[in-house]
Design a protein around this motif. Sequence first.
Motif, PDB file in Angstrom:
ATOM      1  N   GLY A 247       0.797  -1.228   0.000  1.00 16.08           N
ATOM      2  CA  GLY A 247       0.000   0.000   0.000  1.00 16.08           C
ATOM      3  C   GLY A 247       0.819   1.263   0.000  1.00 16.08           C
ATOM      4  N   SER A 248       2.053   1.193   0.458  1.00 18.60           N
ATOM      5  CA  SER A 248       2.924   2.368   0.452  1.00 18.60           C
ATOM      6  C   SER A 248       4.107   2.201  -0.487  1.00 18.60           C
ATOM      7  CB  SER A 248       3.442   2.662   1.871  1.00 18.60           C
ATOM      8  OG  SER A 248       4.160   1.554   2.384  1.00 18.60           O
ATOM      9  N   GLN A 249       4.490   0.967  -0.755  1.00 16.86           N
ATOM     10  CA  GLN A 249       5.582   0.668  -1.682  1.00 16.86           C
ATOM     11  C   GLN A 249       5.121  -0.411  -2.642  1.00 16.86           C
ATOM     12  OE1 GLN A 249       7.736  -0.524   1.619  1.00 16.86           O
ATOM     13  NE2 GLN A 249       8.994   1.302   1.821  1.00 16.86           N
ATOM     14  N   VAL A 250       5.701  -0.424  -3.824  1.00 18.53           N
ATOM     15  CA  VAL A 250       5.328  -1.422  -4.815  1.00 18.53           C
ATOM     16  C   VAL A 250       6.574  -1.921  -5.541  1.00 18.53           C
ATOM     17  CG1 VAL A 250       4.848   0.276  -6.628  1.00 18.53           C
ATOM     18  CG2 VAL A 250       3.788  -1.969  -6.744  1.00 18.53           C
ATOM     19  N   ILE A 251       6.625  -3.224  -5.778  1.00 17.22           N
ATOM     20  CA  ILE A 251       7.717  -3.832  -6.533  1.00 17.22           C
ATOM     21  C   ILE A 251       7.093  -4.675  -7.632  1.00 17.22           C
ATOM     22  CG2 ILE A 251       9.831  -5.207  -6.389  1.00 17.22           C
ATOM     23  CD1 ILE A 251       9.498  -5.089  -3.325  1.00 17.22           C
ATOM     24  N   ALA A 252       7.670  -4.676  -8.813  1.00 20.51           N
ATOM     25  CA  ALA A 252       7.248  -5.570  -9.877  1.00 20.51           C
ATOM     26  C   ALA A 252       8.345  -6.594 -10.104  1.00 20.51           C
ATOM     27  CB  ALA A 252       6.974  -4.795 -11.163  1.00 20.51           C
ATOM     28  N   CYS A 253       8.023  -7.850  -9.888  1.00 19.89           N
ATOM     29  CA  CYS A 253       8.994  -8.918 -10.115  1.00 19.89           C
ATOM     30  C   CYS A 253       8.858  -9.395 -11.556  1.00 19.89           C
ATOM     31  CB  CYS A 253       8.754 -10.086  -9.152  1.00 19.89           C
ATOM     32  SG  CYS A 253       9.932 -11.438  -9.371  1.00 19.89           S
ATOM     33  N   SER A 254       9.868  -9.125 -12.356  1.00 20.85           N
ATOM     34  CA  SER A 254       9.823  -9.490 -13.767  1.00 20.85           C
ATOM     35  C   SER A 254      10.894 -10.506 -14.127  1.00 20.85           C
ATOM     36  CB  SER A 254       9.957  -8.243 -14.640  1.00 20.85           C
ATOM     37  OG  SER A 254      11.150  -7.546 -14.331  1.00 20.85           O
ATOM     38  N   THR A 255      11.372 -11.265 -13.124  1.00 18.42           N
ATOM     39  CA  THR A 255      12.296 -12.357 -13.410  1.00 18.42           C
ATOM     40  C   THR A 255      11.695 -13.230 -14.510  1.00 18.42           C
ATOM     41  OG1 THR A 255      13.073 -12.380 -11.125  1.00 18.42           O
ATOM     42  CG2 THR A 255      13.483 -14.361 -12.429  1.00 18.42           C
ATOM     43  N   GLU A 256      12.499 -13.567 -15.521  1.00 13.04           N
ATOM     44  CA  GLU A 256      11.979 -14.289 -16.678  1.00 13.04           C
ATOM     45  C   GLU A 256      11.439 -15.661 -16.290  1.00 13.04           C
ATOM     46  OE1 GLU A 256      13.352 -15.785 -21.142  1.00 13.04           O
ATOM     47  OE2 GLU A 256      14.783 -14.804 -19.797  1.00 13.04           O
ATOM     48  N   GLY A 257      10.196 -15.957 -16.693  1.00  7.51           N
ATOM     49  CA  GLY A 257       9.602 -17.274 -16.493  1.00  7.51           C
ATOM     50  C   GLY A 257       9.450 -17.956 -17.839  1.00  7.51           C
ATOM     51  N   SER A 258       8.205 -18.301 -18.191  1.00  4.53           N
ATOM     52  CA  SER A 258       7.922 -18.871 -19.509  1.00  4.53           C
ATOM     53  C   SER A 258       6.447 -18.664 -19.811  1.00  4.53           C
ATOM     54  CB  SER A 258       8.258 -20.371 -19.536  1.00  4.53           C
ATOM     55  OG  SER A 258       7.223 -21.124 -18.937  1.00  4.53           O
ATOM     56  N   GLY A 259       6.044 -19.091 -21.007  1.00  5.20           N
ATOM     57  CA  GLY A 259       4.645 -18.991 -21.378  1.00  5.20           C
ATOM     58  C   GLY A 259       3.807 -20.161 -20.887  1.00  5.20           C
ATOM     59  N   ARG A 260       4.415 -21.104 -20.193  1.00  8.97           N
ATOM     60  CA  ARG A 260       3.707 -22.292 -19.724  1.00  8.97           C
ATOM     61  C   ARG A 260       3.038 -21.997 -18.393  1.00  8.97           C
ATOM     62  NH1 ARG A 260       0.485 -26.416 -19.888  1.00  8.97           N
ATOM     63  NH2 ARG A 260       1.259 -28.391 -19.068  1.00  8.97           N
ATOM     64  N   ARG A 261       1.720 -22.232 -18.308  1.00  8.84           N
ATOM     65  CA  ARG A 261       0.953 -21.954 -17.104  1.00  8.84           C
ATOM     66  C   ARG A 261       0.202 -23.202 -16.673  1.00  8.84           C
ATOM     67  NH1 ARG A 261       3.898 -18.483 -17.204  1.00  8.84           N
ATOM     68  NH2 ARG A 261       3.590 -16.217 -17.125  1.00  8.84           N
ATOM     69  N   CYS A 262       0.926 -24.148 -16.088  1.00 15.22           N
ATOM     70  CA  CYS A 262       0.283 -25.375 -15.632  1.00 15.22           C
ATOM     71  C   CYS A 262      -0.251 -25.206 -14.219  1.00 15.22           C
ATOM     72  CB  CYS A 262       1.269 -26.545 -15.679  1.00 15.22           C
ATOM     73  SG  CYS A 262       2.817 -26.235 -14.791  1.00 15.22           S
ATOM     74  N   GLY A 263      -1.272 -25.967 -13.870  1.00 18.20           N
ATOM     75  CA  GLY A 263      -1.844 -25.905 -12.541  1.00 18.20           C
ATOM     76  C   GLY A 263      -0.832 -26.307 -11.486  1.00 18.20           C
ATOM     77  N   GLY A 264      -0.853 -25.598 -10.358  1.00 18.33           N
ATOM     78  CA  GLY A 264       0.025 -25.936  -9.254  1.00 18.33           C
ATOM     79  C   GLY A 264       1.162 -24.957  -9.020  1.00 18.33           C
ATOM     80  N   GLN A 265       1.424 -24.081  -9.991  1.00 19.91           N
ATOM     81  CA  GLN A 265       2.519 -23.122  -9.831  1.00 19.91           C
ATOM     82  C   GLN A 265       2.278 -22.198  -8.640  1.00 19.91           C
ATOM     83  OE1 GLN A 265       4.093 -21.244 -13.447  1.00 19.91           O
ATOM     84  NE2 GLN A 265       2.796 -22.604 -14.646  1.00 19.91           N
ATOM     85  N   GLY A 266       1.018 -21.816  -8.447  1.00 15.42           N
ATOM     86  CA  GLY A 266       0.691 -20.948  -7.319  1.00 15.42           C
ATOM     87  C   GLY A 266       0.919 -21.633  -5.979  1.00 15.42           C
ATOM     88  N   ASP A 267       0.790 -22.959  -5.957  1.00 14.28           N
ATOM     89  CA  ASP A 267       1.030 -23.705  -4.721  1.00 14.28           C
ATOM     90  C   ASP A 267       2.516 -23.734  -4.388  1.00 14.28           C
ATOM     91  OD1 ASP A 267      -1.768 -24.409  -4.585  1.00 14.28           O
ATOM     92  OD2 ASP A 267      -1.360 -25.857  -6.178  1.00 14.28           O
ATOM     93  N   LEU A 268       3.342 -23.870  -5.413  1.00 14.68           N
ATOM     94  CA  LEU A 268       4.790 -23.770  -5.211  1.00 14.68           C
ATOM     95  C   LEU A 268       5.126 -22.395  -4.635  1.00 14.68           C
ATOM     96  CD1 LEU A 268       7.494 -24.789  -7.861  1.00 14.68           C
ATOM     97  CD2 LEU A 268       7.791 -22.868  -6.305  1.00 14.68           C
ATOM     98  N   LEU A 269       4.516 -21.360  -5.210  1.00 11.54           N
ATOM     99  CA  LEU A 269       4.753 -19.990  -4.751  1.00 11.54           C
ATOM    100  C   LEU A 269       4.359 -19.821  -3.289  1.00 11.54           C
ATOM    101  CD1 LEU A 269       5.368 -16.938  -5.390  1.00 11.54           C
ATOM    102  CD2 LEU A 269       2.937 -16.729  -5.913  1.00 11.54           C
ATOM    103  N   SER A 270       3.171 -20.288  -2.922  1.00 12.46           N
ATOM    104  CA  SER A 270       2.697 -20.076  -1.546  1.00 12.46           C
ATOM    105  C   SER A 270       3.529 -20.857  -0.542  1.00 12.46           C
ATOM    106  CB  SER A 270       1.215 -20.450  -1.429  1.00 12.46           C
ATOM    107  OG  SER A 270       0.996 -21.819  -1.683  1.00 12.46           O
ATOM    108  N   GLY A 271       3.939 -22.071  -0.896  1.00 15.66           N
ATOM    109  CA  GLY A 271       4.794 -22.843  -0.002  1.00 15.66           C
ATOM    110  C   GLY A 271       6.131 -22.169   0.219  1.00 15.66           C
TER     111      GLY A 271
END
Length: 340
Positions: A247-271
């Motif tokens: 809310g007071s600061q903002v960062i954009a993480c643009s580390t290169e990933g890929s165009g592949r969006r398979c299910g479960g990536q968000g779970d890796l992130l949250s863990g």
Amino acid sequence: MPPLAFWSLTVALSIVTAWLCLNEKVFDRYYSLGSSSHRVMESEILSVVRSAVPPLTSKKHKGQDGRIGIIGGCQDYTGAPYFAAISALKVGADLSHVFCTKDAATVIKSYSPELIVHPVLDSPNAVEEIEKWLPRLHSLVVGPGLGREDLLLKTAKDVIEKSKARDIPVVIDADGLWLITQQPSVIHGYQKGILTPNFMEFTRLFEALHREPVDSSDYQHSAMQLSVAMGNVTVVLKGEQDVITDGSQVIACSTEGSGRRCGGQGDLLSGAMGVLAHWAYAASADGILRSVNPSMVAAFGACALTRQCNSQAFQRHGRSTTTTDMIQEISSAFKKLFDS
């Protein structure tokens, strides 16, 4: 003191002072520099994340580097809590607990003997069963595979409240965000809370609080608006670039990933974020991080790591990439980003 020794001490103190000042300045500088400086600033922010990573030493005992709890897992969704829990271990947590429903427990246990699985989420005394473990946990991830049954959502709500009372960092993802959309007060104003919505989850939450559409021309501003409306809880808007704000600061993480969006990536992130939240708050308590929001540090580190895993897995597997492939890249991706 001999002149040479005095000179060496002076140089050493200057280096330490400069490093501490970097922690204070990195986040304050970022927003004013604009998108053209993302690459440079990300390298600096990564150095702050590195400073929060605890060193490996034989002097530690089991559990010291993280005991992470995952609240989620029901009959229909067993993969998500597994992905979050095993990712937490691969990132560097010592122990990973999954609190799931009874009919999901055997399935999740069959995925890996590394996890501690508690089949209590749908029991009549679920909150009491989970609460007795909270003093042993360093952070909590709520939502992977939780489902939307009223009973499970109420249990998750009560567990979040208990965790807040113990000042435990709480990462909320997936169906946990559905709960927050219905009852924003559950996490409102909790500075150790982190929300990790994708675009659809973000849109639902934003519109529930603001009663107006998201401004698609400026996602950074919209994310900041949502964070402020939630009492400056850290928000991670996942997308082409991950937008991270308190809310007071903002960062954009643009580390290169890929165009592949398979299910479960968000779970890796949250863990991963659950582990890094523990490390960042521990580093803050020890005075290693100064004048920076540990939740922002943890969020950026987890986003960068997930993207790096995605990139490396895609280089090996292309369109066949799955989250299991990404998890296998955690070790080398972590080393590249944080141990180099």
